[in-house]
Design a protein around this motif. Structure first.
Motif, PDB file in Angstrom:
ATOM      1  N   PRO A  72     -25.332 -11.799 -39.534  1.00 58.81           N
ATOM      2  CA  PRO A  72     -25.712 -13.088 -40.213  1.00 58.81           C
ATOM      3  C   PRO A  72     -27.061 -13.489 -39.664  1.00 58.81           C
ATOM      4  O   PRO A  72     -27.160 -13.319 -38.462  1.00 58.81           O
ATOM      5  CB  PRO A  72     -24.306 -13.805 -40.038  1.00 58.81           C
ATOM      6  N   THR A  73     -27.533 -14.181 -40.499  1.00 59.28           N
ATOM      7  CA  THR A  73     -28.840 -14.864 -40.202  1.00 59.28           C
ATOM      8  C   THR A  73     -28.733 -16.345 -40.644  1.00 59.28           C
ATOM      9  O   THR A  73     -28.070 -16.755 -41.404  1.00 59.28           O
ATOM     10  CB  THR A  73     -30.024 -14.141 -40.737  1.00 59.28           C
ATOM     11  N   ILE A  74     -29.878 -17.217 -40.289  1.00 53.45           N
ATOM     12  CA  ILE A  74     -29.842 -18.504 -40.611  1.00 53.45           C
ATOM     13  C   ILE A  74     -30.391 -18.475 -42.026  1.00 53.45           C
ATOM     14  O   ILE A  74     -31.572 -17.880 -42.218  1.00 53.45           O
ATOM     15  CB  ILE A  74     -30.709 -19.441 -39.573  1.00 53.45           C
ATOM     16  N   GLN A  75     -29.916 -19.077 -43.039  1.00 56.40           N
ATOM     17  CA  GLN A  75     -30.126 -19.033 -44.158  1.00 56.40           C
ATOM     18  C   GLN A  75     -30.747 -20.756 -44.762  1.00 56.40           C
ATOM     19  O   GLN A  75     -31.538 -20.835 -45.666  1.00 56.40           O
ATOM     20  CB  GLN A  75     -29.335 -18.718 -45.241  1.00 56.40           C
ATOM     21  N   ASP A  76     -30.040 -21.610 -44.223  1.00 54.61           N
ATOM     22  CA  ASP A  76     -30.316 -22.962 -44.471  1.00 54.61           C
ATOM     23  C   ASP A  76     -30.490 -23.762 -43.325  1.00 54.61           C
ATOM     24  O   ASP A  76     -30.017 -23.412 -42.215  1.00 54.61           O
ATOM     25  CB  ASP A  76     -29.234 -23.592 -45.409  1.00 54.61           C
ATOM     26  N   PRO A  77     -31.511 -24.834 -43.349  1.00 56.74           N
ATOM     27  CA  PRO A  77     -31.804 -25.573 -42.095  1.00 56.74           C
ATOM     28  C   PRO A  77     -30.495 -26.075 -41.240  1.00 56.74           C
ATOM     29  O   PRO A  77     -30.535 -26.168 -39.969  1.00 56.74           O
ATOM     30  CB  PRO A  77     -32.421 -26.788 -42.630  1.00 56.74           C
ATOM     31  N   THR A  78     -29.257 -26.243 -41.774  1.00 60.14           N
ATOM     32  CA  THR A  78     -28.332 -26.898 -41.163  1.00 60.14           C
ATOM     33  C   THR A  78     -27.525 -25.759 -40.709  1.00 60.14           C
ATOM     34  O   THR A  78     -25.954 -25.934 -40.330  1.00 60.14           O
ATOM     35  CB  THR A  78     -27.527 -27.982 -41.783  1.00 60.14           C
ATOM     36  N   ASP A  79     -27.565 -24.593 -40.924  1.00 60.26           N
ATOM     37  CA  ASP A  79     -26.482 -23.427 -40.562  1.00 60.26           C
ATOM     38  C   ASP A  79     -26.611 -23.210 -39.031  1.00 60.26           C
ATOM     39  O   ASP A  79     -27.481 -23.436 -38.388  1.00 60.26           O
ATOM     40  CB  ASP A  79     -27.381 -22.026 -41.164  1.00 60.26           C
ATOM     41  N   VAL A  80     -25.291 -22.827 -38.631  1.00 61.98           N
ATOM     42  CA  VAL A  80     -25.391 -22.317 -37.369  1.00 61.98           C
ATOM     43  C   VAL A  80     -24.812 -20.845 -37.337  1.00 61.98           C
ATOM     44  O   VAL A  80     -23.968 -20.501 -38.147  1.00 61.98           O
ATOM     45  CB  VAL A  80     -24.624 -23.226 -36.341  1.00 61.98           C
ATOM     46  N   ILE A  81     -25.222 -20.029 -36.167  1.00 61.65           N
ATOM     47  CA  ILE A  81     -24.685 -18.709 -36.108  1.00 61.65           C
ATOM     48  C   ILE A  81     -23.634 -18.875 -34.848  1.00 61.65           C
ATOM     49  O   ILE A  81     -24.088 -19.327 -33.542  1.00 61.65           O
ATOM     50  CB  ILE A  81     -25.640 -17.716 -35.724  1.00 61.65           C
ATOM     51  N   VAL A  82     -22.554 -18.541 -34.880  1.00 62.76           N
ATOM     52  CA  VAL A  82     -21.305 -18.567 -34.228  1.00 62.76           C
ATOM     53  C   VAL A  82     -20.856 -17.350 -33.683  1.00 62.76           C
ATOM     54  O   VAL A  82     -20.720 -16.195 -34.608  1.00 62.76           O
ATOM     55  CB  VAL A  82     -20.096 -19.304 -34.417  1.00 62.76           C
ATOM     56  N   GLU A  83     -21.092 -16.836 -32.320  1.00 61.88           N
ATOM     57  CA  GLU A  83     -20.406 -15.742 -31.760  1.00 61.88           C
ATOM     58  C   GLU A  83     -18.971 -15.773 -31.611  1.00 61.88           C
ATOM     59  O   GLU A  83     -18.398 -16.759 -30.957  1.00 61.88           O
ATOM     60  CB  GLU A  83     -20.907 -15.495 -30.449  1.00 61.88           C
ATOM     61  N   ILE A  84     -18.265 -15.225 -32.425  1.00 67.20           N
ATOM     62  CA  ILE A  84     -16.581 -15.237 -32.259  1.00 67.20           C
ATOM     63  C   ILE A  84     -15.953 -14.752 -31.038  1.00 67.20           C
ATOM     64  O   ILE A  84     -16.145 -13.695 -30.527  1.00 67.20           O
ATOM     65  CB  ILE A  84     -16.148 -14.535 -33.465  1.00 67.20           C
ATOM     66  N   THR A  85     -15.203 -15.575 -30.551  1.00 71.44           N
ATOM     67  CA  THR A  85     -14.378 -15.395 -29.363  1.00 71.44           C
ATOM     68  C   THR A  85     -12.661 -14.866 -29.842  1.00 71.44           C
ATOM     69  O   THR A  85     -12.141 -14.165 -28.993  1.00 71.44           O
ATOM     70  CB  THR A  85     -14.572 -16.145 -28.161  1.00 71.44           C
ATOM     71  N   SER A  86     -12.316 -15.540 -30.660  1.00 72.66           N
ATOM     72  CA  SER A  86     -10.946 -15.665 -31.229  1.00 72.66           C
ATOM     73  C   SER A  86     -10.994 -15.486 -32.872  1.00 72.66           C
ATOM     74  O   SER A  86     -11.651 -16.838 -33.119  1.00 72.66           O
ATOM     75  CB  SER A  86     -10.050 -16.234 -30.538  1.00 72.66           C
ATOM     76  N   THR A  87     -10.256 -14.730 -33.476  1.00 75.26           N
ATOM     77  CA  THR A  87     -10.190 -14.891 -34.838  1.00 75.26           C
ATOM     78  C   THR A  87      -8.668 -14.459 -35.321  1.00 75.26           C
ATOM     79  O   THR A  87      -8.224 -13.527 -34.761  1.00 75.26           O
ATOM     80  CB  THR A  87     -11.257 -14.192 -35.703  1.00 75.26           C
ATOM     81  N   GLY A  88      -8.140 -15.160 -36.257  1.00 80.88           N
ATOM     82  CA  GLY A  88      -6.715 -14.762 -36.599  1.00 80.88           C
ATOM     83  C   GLY A  88      -6.414 -14.271 -37.812  1.00 80.88           C
ATOM     84  O   GLY A  88      -7.264 -13.880 -38.767  1.00 80.88           O
ATOM     85  N   ILE A  89      -5.383 -13.360 -38.100  1.00 82.88           N
ATOM     86  CA  ILE A  89      -4.900 -13.017 -39.082  1.00 82.88           C
ATOM     87  C   ILE A  89      -3.836 -13.737 -39.589  1.00 82.88           C
ATOM     88  O   ILE A  89      -2.753 -13.969 -38.960  1.00 82.88           O
ATOM     89  CB  ILE A  89      -4.183 -11.502 -38.790  1.00 82.88           C
ATOM     90  N   CYS A  90      -4.175 -14.388 -41.033  1.00 79.49           N
ATOM     91  CA  CYS A  90      -3.187 -15.077 -41.602  1.00 79.49           C
ATOM     92  C   CYS A  90      -2.169 -14.668 -42.559  1.00 79.49           C
ATOM     93  O   CYS A  90      -2.781 -13.491 -42.894  1.00 79.49           O
ATOM     94  CB  CYS A  90      -3.949 -16.186 -42.060  1.00 79.49           C
ATOM     95  N   GLY A  91      -1.074 -15.227 -42.804  1.00 79.73           N
ATOM     96  CA  GLY A  91      -0.456 -14.795 -43.756  1.00 79.73           C
ATOM     97  C   GLY A  91      -0.791 -14.461 -45.125  1.00 79.73           C
ATOM     98  O   GLY A  91      -0.685 -13.591 -45.864  1.00 79.73           O
ATOM     99  N   SER A  92      -1.907 -15.409 -45.526  1.00 80.30           N
ATOM    100  CA  SER A  92      -2.699 -15.337 -46.916  1.00 80.30           C
ATOM    101  C   SER A  92      -3.686 -14.340 -46.736  1.00 80.30           C
ATOM    102  O   SER A  92      -4.038 -13.867 -47.771  1.00 80.30           O
ATOM    103  CB  SER A  92      -3.352 -16.919 -47.292  1.00 80.30           C
ATOM    104  N   ASP A  93      -4.007 -13.876 -45.623  1.00 79.80           N
ATOM    105  CA  ASP A  93      -4.949 -12.642 -45.654  1.00 79.80           C
ATOM    106  C   ASP A  93      -4.126 -11.287 -46.229  1.00 79.80           C
ATOM    107  O   ASP A  93      -4.623 -10.690 -46.674  1.00 79.80           O
ATOM    108  CB  ASP A  93      -5.407 -12.295 -43.985  1.00 79.80           C
TER     109      ASP A  93
END
Length: 393
Positions: free
Chosen positions: A20-41
């Motif tokens: 991913p890249t910065i597209q708008d002035p208020t974007d941030v790029i986050v390096e993910i350290t944890s991400t979940g699997i949700c029931g709705s996934d």
């Protein structure tokens, strides 16, 4: 970067996709350290497949470290630790100022007739690349990410992305009176957390129903009174026996359209695998495809004048509801996607010093991102005691 991508019914893969890249002035790029699997996934690889596209990056429960900020970002800097809410809200529109971030007027999907965009979800909700990846572009960098302290492991703050605010809102919408009674249907991640929140917020009698032995045992270990059956007649008889014949003050349906006991709806859901997507999209927008057993149980179980709170996701358009019974019992019904930022000021202080809600040990599985396909299947089949699975990029 590596990311979990959608390839069809029952088919998720870990692929290499563009960073991913910065597209708008208020974007941030986050390096993910944890991400979940949700029931709705799981709905994305089942009933909601007509609204997905091959290659969609999945996941809406991310946290990590800010690595890059746009020129308009003043509230965050590289190195800050953040949790990213699952709904994408600007934080400044009329709806956001009402505490209805899930209805954000800036990211509403008006052409689809749906509310605020979501990370990693269907075209109905903006088809925004999700957080089951090594990096994530996050818009509204000054108002959307939740900055959290360094120190404790990710698990302490991770659930601010979805599980905690969804469970918290479910309990708030249930309007359990002080010392009152509440029944939670389903002890997956949201149902389990809802029992903990209800106890913390002063419910006097917290009951639950589920059939998965590990989930039943887990809730009982937390002091919850659990019935290990979910047939409507069994649940209704059980809760009335415990509430002087009236039923509980509130019922939280944390199951949604995954409920068993609705054969016709099950067939309609299975049709998504064989009917062309363009046709099935229209069908799902006008035809009931939900398995309504949990909601019907909630309606039958709640006391007259009580409240039902829906946290489980429903997707049908014309599912029949027993309106005569609901009217006669004077039932109040509240529902909706969690408004994450509405509840953050209430929840975050509970996480900063002590583990009041047991979040440090809430996850049952921590799995490398590369093993996501296997983790999805384990969670879906409720194998190996899986209640909550966190992926580690």
């Amino acid at each position: 970067m590596r990311a979990v991508t959608w390839h069809g019914r029952d088919d998720v893969r870990v692929d290499t996709v563009p960073d991913p890249t910065i597209q708008d002035p208020t974007d941030v790029i986050v390096e993910i350290t944890s991400t979940g699997i949700c029931g709705s996934d799981l709905h994305l690889i089942d009933v909601l497949t007509p609204f997905m596209t091959v290659g969609d990056v999945m996941g809406h429960e991310p946290m990590g470290v800010v690595r890059e900020v746009g020129p308009g970002v003043t509230e965050l800097k590289a190195g800050d630790r953040v949790v990213v809410p699952f709904n994408i809200s600007c934080g400044t529109c009329w709806m956001c100022n009402q505490g209805l971030q899930s209805q954000c007027e800036t990211t509403q999907n008006r052409e689809q007739g749906f509310g605020a965009s979501l990370f990693g979800y269907t075209k109905l909700y903006g088809q925004v690349p999700g957080g089951q990846a090594e990096y994530l572009r996050v818009p509204f960098g000054n108002t959307l990410p939740i900055k959290v302290p360094d120190g404790p492991a990710d698990d302490r703050f991770f659930y601010l992305s979805d599980v905690l605010p969804t469970a918290w809102q479910g309990v708030q919408y249930a309007a359990v009176p002080p010392g009152g009674s509440v029944l939670v249907l389903g002890l997956g991640p949201i149902g389990d957390m809802a029992t903990r929140v209800a106890k913390h917020l002063g419910a006097g009698q917290v009951m639950a129903a589920d059939t998965v032995p590990e989930r039943v045992a887990r809730a009982r270990a937390n002091g919850i009174d659990v019935l290990d059956r979910t047939a409507q007649a069994d649940v209704v008889a059980w809760v009335r026996d415990k509430t002087d014949g009236r039923g509980p003050d509130a019922v939280i349906d944390a199951v949604g359209m995954e409920a068993h006991g609705s054969p016709a709806a099950k067939l309609a859901q299975k049709a998504t695998a064989i009917v062309p997507d363009a046709i099935m999209e229209k069908v799902m927008q006008v035809v009931g495809v939900d398995r309504m057993a949990a909601l019907n149980t909630a309606i039958a179980a709640v006391r007259r004048g009580g409240t039902i709170s829906l946290s489980g996701v429903y997707g049908g358009a014309t599912d029949p509801m027993p309106l005569m019974t609901m009217f006669d019992k004077q039932i109040q019904l509240r529902m909706g996607q969690a408004n994450v930022w509405r509840w953050v000021p209430d929840i975050l202080p509970l996480l900063e010093d002590e583990d009041f809600l047991g979040v440090d040990s809430f996850a049952t599985h921590h799995v490398p991102l590369e093993q996501a396909p296997e983790a999805y299947e384990t969670f879906r089949q409720k194998q190996d005691g899986a209640v909550k699975v966190l992926l580690k990029p």
